[in-house]
Design a protein around this motif. Structure first.
Motif, mmCIF file in Angstrom:
data_model
loop_
_atom_site.group_PDB
_atom_site.id
_atom_site.type_symbol
_atom_site.label_atom_id
_atom_site.label_comp_id
_atom_site.label_asym_id
_atom_site.label_seq_id
_atom_site.Cartn_x
_atom_site.Cartn_y
_atom_site.Cartn_z
ATOM 1 N N LEU A 176 51.491 34.115 -31.458
ATOM 2 C CA LEU A 176 50.362 35.052 -31.486
ATOM 3 C C LEU A 176 49.161 34.480 -30.737
ATOM 4 O O LEU A 176 48.457 35.200 -30.037
ATOM 5 N N GLY A 177 48.958 33.172 -30.875
ATOM 6 C CA GLY A 177 47.761 32.564 -30.292
ATOM 7 C C GLY A 177 47.917 32.152 -28.840
ATOM 8 O O GLY A 177 47.006 32.318 -28.036
ATOM 9 N N LEU A 178 49.057 31.599 -28.515
ATOM 10 C CA LEU A 178 49.243 31.053 -27.159
ATOM 11 C C LEU A 178 50.151 31.925 -26.294
ATOM 12 O O LEU A 178 50.052 31.926 -25.076
ATOM 13 N N GLY A 179 51.048 32.632 -26.919
ATOM 14 C CA GLY A 179 51.989 33.463 -26.170
ATOM 15 C C GLY A 179 53.105 32.643 -25.552
ATOM 16 O O GLY A 179 53.133 31.413 -25.669
ATOM 17 N N ARG A 180 54.049 33.353 -24.910
ATOM 18 C CA ARG A 180 55.176 32.683 -24.272
ATOM 19 C C ARG A 180 54.853 32.321 -22.822
ATOM 20 O O ARG A 180 54.004 32.956 -22.199
ATOM 21 N N ILE A 181 55.539 31.316 -22.322
ATOM 22 C CA ILE A 181 55.473 31.031 -20.888
ATOM 23 C C ILE A 181 56.167 32.193 -20.175
ATOM 24 O O ILE A 181 57.221 32.650 -20.623
ATOM 25 N N LYS A 182 55.576 32.642 -19.095
ATOM 26 C CA LYS A 182 56.130 33.796 -18.367
ATOM 27 C C LYS A 182 57.583 33.515 -17.968
ATOM 28 O O LYS A 182 57.880 32.467 -17.395
ATOM 29 N N CYS A 186 53.104 14.773 -23.705
ATOM 30 C CA CYS A 186 53.372 16.124 -23.189
ATOM 31 C C CYS A 186 52.215 16.609 -22.320
ATOM 32 O O CYS A 186 52.428 17.255 -21.289
ATOM 33 N N VAL A 187 50.988 16.299 -22.758
ATOM 34 C CA VAL A 187 49.811 16.695 -21.978
ATOM 35 C C VAL A 187 49.811 15.933 -20.659
ATOM 36 O O VAL A 187 49.629 16.514 -19.580
ATOM 37 N N GLN A 188 50.061 14.626 -20.762
ATOM 38 C CA GLN A 188 50.015 13.759 -19.586
ATOM 39 C C GLN A 188 51.001 14.193 -18.489
ATOM 40 O O GLN A 188 50.640 14.206 -17.315
ATOM 41 N N VAL A 189 52.236 14.527 -18.893
ATOM 42 C CA VAL A 189 53.227 14.905 -17.869
ATOM 43 C C VAL A 189 53.100 16.384 -17.497
ATOM 44 O O VAL A 189 53.882 16.898 -16.714
ATOM 45 N N ARG A 190 52.116 17.054 -18.064
ATOM 46 C CA ARG A 190 51.898 18.485 -17.777
ATOM 47 C C ARG A 190 53.190 19.278 -18.050
ATOM 48 O O ARG A 190 53.715 19.972 -17.191
ATOM 49 N N LEU A 191 53.661 19.159 -19.295
ATOM 50 C CA LEU A 191 54.947 19.745 -19.670
ATOM 51 C C LEU A 191 55.002 21.249 -19.414
ATOM 52 O O LEU A 191 55.995 21.758 -18.874
ATOM 53 N N ILE A 192 53.949 21.960 -19.801
ATOM 54 C CA ILE A 192 53.966 23.422 -19.649
ATOM 55 C C ILE A 192 54.092 23.798 -18.167
ATOM 56 O O ILE A 192 54.897 24.669 -17.804
ATOM 57 N N GLU A 193 53.324 23.114 -17.318
ATOM 58 C CA GLU A 193 53.381 23.401 -15.877
ATOM 59 C C GLU A 193 54.768 23.073 -15.331
ATOM 60 O O GLU A 193 55.303 23.797 -14.489
ATOM 61 N N GLN A 194 55.355 21.974 -15.811
ATOM 62 C CA GLN A 194 56.699 21.582 -15.365
ATOM 63 C C GLN A 194 57.704 22.681 -15.678
ATOM 64 O O GLN A 194 58.539 23.030 -14.839
ATOM 65 N N ILE A 195 57.654 23.203 -16.908
ATOM 66 C CA ILE A 195 58.586 24.260 -17.296
ATOM 67 C C ILE A 195 58.345 25.486 -16.429
ATOM 68 O O ILE A 195 59.286 26.102 -15.916
ATOM 69 N N ARG A 196 57.072 25.802 -16.237
ATOM 70 C CA ARG A 196 56.714 26.964 -15.422
ATOM 71 C C ARG A 196 57.267 26.831 -14.001
ATOM 72 O O ARG A 196 57.811 27.777 -13.442
ATOM 73 N N GLU A 197 57.142 25.627 -13.447
ATOM 74 C CA GLU A 197 57.578 25.417 -12.058
ATOM 75 C C GLU A 197 59.095 25.376 -11.921
ATOM 76 O O GLU A 197 59.655 25.916 -10.975
ATOM 77 N N ASP A 198 59.746 24.722 -12.886
ATOM 78 C CA ASP A 198 61.186 24.476 -12.740
ATOM 79 C C ASP A 198 62.038 25.690 -13.085
ATOM 80 O O ASP A 198 63.161 25.809 -12.597
ATOM 81 N N LEU A 199 61.523 26.560 -13.938
ATOM 82 C CA LEU A 199 62.349 27.698 -14.337
ATOM 83 C C LEU A 199 62.411 28.724 -13.230
ATOM 84 O O LEU A 199 61.436 28.966 -12.547
ATOM 85 N N PRO A 200 63.576 29.336 -13.056
ATOM 86 C CA PRO A 200 63.704 30.404 -12.058
ATOM 87 C C PRO A 200 62.737 31.531 -12.379
ATOM 88 O O PRO A 200 62.572 31.894 -13.534
ATOM 89 N N LYS A 201 62.081 32.026 -11.363
ATOM 90 C CA LYS A 201 61.061 33.076 -11.587
ATOM 91 C C LYS A 201 61.722 34.417 -11.929
ATOM 92 O O LYS A 201 62.797 34.717 -11.500
#
Lengths: 327, 327
Positions: free
Chosen positions: A111-117, A312-327
């Motif tokens: 509810l607060g953060l939502g899903r990664i696209k 997780c913050v340091q390796v920018r985990l959210i951005e990594q998932i965003r970049e690596d996953l097929p769009k």
């Protein structure tokens, strides 16, 4: 880097949460820790002089383990996990750590953060200790009836996490199943197999229940139902066995003397099996870092949960998932 | 009472099967045992003077563990498990016992004996040893995608078996699930819960993975996928833990001395956990008694599997299921 810690969540909250946060604030002076909850209730466990990198954020409500997660999150706007998650949403914290109700933490994150696209459903990850090191299992309870596509996304997110946080190069991803050959399993795993095979992860095929504690795969993919059953069976069986050992090796004088001699060896195993070493793992797939710790976490587990959050913050985990996953 | 024993099935066939049958023929002179397979291959393990209640029935083929069960059963009409099952069908034996390919045994039973009227799908039962005694899990692999109605039937058949063969009065039937409250779980367990609640069994509600080794339920109901994962995880974890214990308590001289003193205690646990004590369990729901033994069964397990077969015949298990199940 700022980490919000849910001081009120967990079987030993707030005492052990506060102690864990104090440990972390001391050992990692570069971390800014925000204890979220009732400062009054934390007071008995606070030291006289508080470290400069520790602050407080008042939250008046708590969500109990037995409350309906989504309803409670919607109703209790000032619950510690809701407030701590909001801090992440508003950019006032980079991550949240909690040992409270997993369902409530997930609801607050969704509810607060939502899903990664692109991510259909987030997954709860757990690190299972094995003699071959910590192995990831996902999902262990976020999503009871997963689709083959969702299992494939778990494999990809788990692979990124195992690589970036556990430091495993080219992590072996296995599909939890009832036999090793392709074509085995239920409808879900039969359909998920070719998807994982075609995905960019290092897919090693099916792994059976017995392969899991042997560490045959670094990332074990399953739906939330099977993962939950697997994990709780492992916890329960280890508990029963250690209890039996304790009883049987101290049942007479000769054995009690022998037990003294072998105790350090048994302790080494208990340490190896100790989930507290791994602290916790993020809810993978939500748009922000939310670290789930075991409900029975004590200070050490919270300390390590905070450490994992920082990594997780340091390796920018959210951005990594965003970049690596097929769009 | 005549029991057909598949002499060629199992990791240690025919040697350990023959030995187990010899033990049983000696200890139970009232049983007529028929060893099914190649007498030539059994010869090296036969004693000079054979007991009068032991006979042989030639079968020239064997179904290997890695063959496609249904195809192999259809093709190899003279395979030991097919022939042994046929003896039951033809009334020449009252039960069959095998440690061979479980899939092949099931296929042979389904094709040869058929289902009990009203039973949608048979279930493979296993007895999980716990400190509270042996507990039934079903299904552990016959039916990967079960329906709620099928889970309910498993509860009823398991309850009859636990009562009649394990001697448990009013067996507690639990539904394997991810939480204790009604409404928890995946679509399958959510729908199976009210059916089990309304059924005549002593339904105690949901049991979680951790409840299983603690013996909270006498009969654990689940689909074949979850049951298989659960069972193999338990086997694998127990194996890993005992291996670790063995290594860690003998890693130096002091510990080795201590290990000598505590060894009898650890042996007591190993005995308690030994599935061989339970021998095997029937494929529940087929129209005849077909006892499935563990693939790695040695003589003791086969001996106990034959004992269980005899007990199933004695209590008229098939008739009991037929009578107790709603028409």
């Amino acid at each position: 880097m700022k980490i919000a810690v849910d001081a009120m969540g967990g079987d030993y909250a707030p005492e052990e949460i506060v102690k864990g946060a104090l440990m972390a604030s001391e050992k990692s002076p570069d971390l800014q820790l925000i204890l979220v909850g009732s400062k009054e209730k934390m007071q008995p466990f606070l030291t006289n002089s508080l470290p400069q990198n520790l602050s407080f954020y008042e939250a008046t409500e708590v969500i109990a383990m037995d409350e309906h997660p989504a309803n409670a999150v919607r109703k209790k706007k000032d619950a510690s996990i809701v407030v701590a998650t909001r801090l992440v949403k508003q950019g006032e914290a980079d991550a949240v750590v909690s040992a409270g109700s997993t369902g409530a933490q997930m609801a607050a994150a969704l509810l607060g953060l939502g899903r990664i696209k692109g991510i259909e459903r987030p997954a709860i990850v757990t690190v299972l200790p094995t003699p071959e090191g910590g192995k990831l299992i996902l999902d262990v309870g976020a999503n009871m009836d997963a689709t083959p596509e969702q299992l494939c996304q778990y494999g990809q997110m788990g692979s990124i996490y195992a690589g970036k946080i556990l430091g495993i190069a080219n992590p072996r991803v296995g599909l939890l199943n009832v036999g090793s050959e392709e074509g085995k399993g239920n409808e879900l795993t039969q359909k998920a197999y070719p998807l994982l095979k075609a995905s960019p992860v290092n897919f090693i095929g099916n792994v059976e229940g017995r392969d899991v504690p042997q560490g045959k795969a670094d990332v074990i993919v399953c739906d939330g139902f099977a993962g939950n059953i697997l994990l709780k069976m492992a916890e329960g069986l280890a508990g029963v066995l250690f209890q039996q050992i304790k009883e049987k090796i101290t049942s007479n004088t000769v054995r009690r003397l022998g037990a003294l001699a072998v105790k350090p060896g048994l302790k080494e195993i208990a340490q190896m099996m100790d989930y507290a070493e791994y602290g916790g793992a993020p809810l993978l797939g939500v748009n922000g870092i939310s670290i789930i710790c075991h409900g029975s976490s004590k200070a050490k587990a919270i300390f390590n949960g905070i450490r994992v959050a920082g990594e997780c913050v340091q390796v920018r985990l959210i951005e990594q998932i965003r970049e690596d996953l097929p769009k």
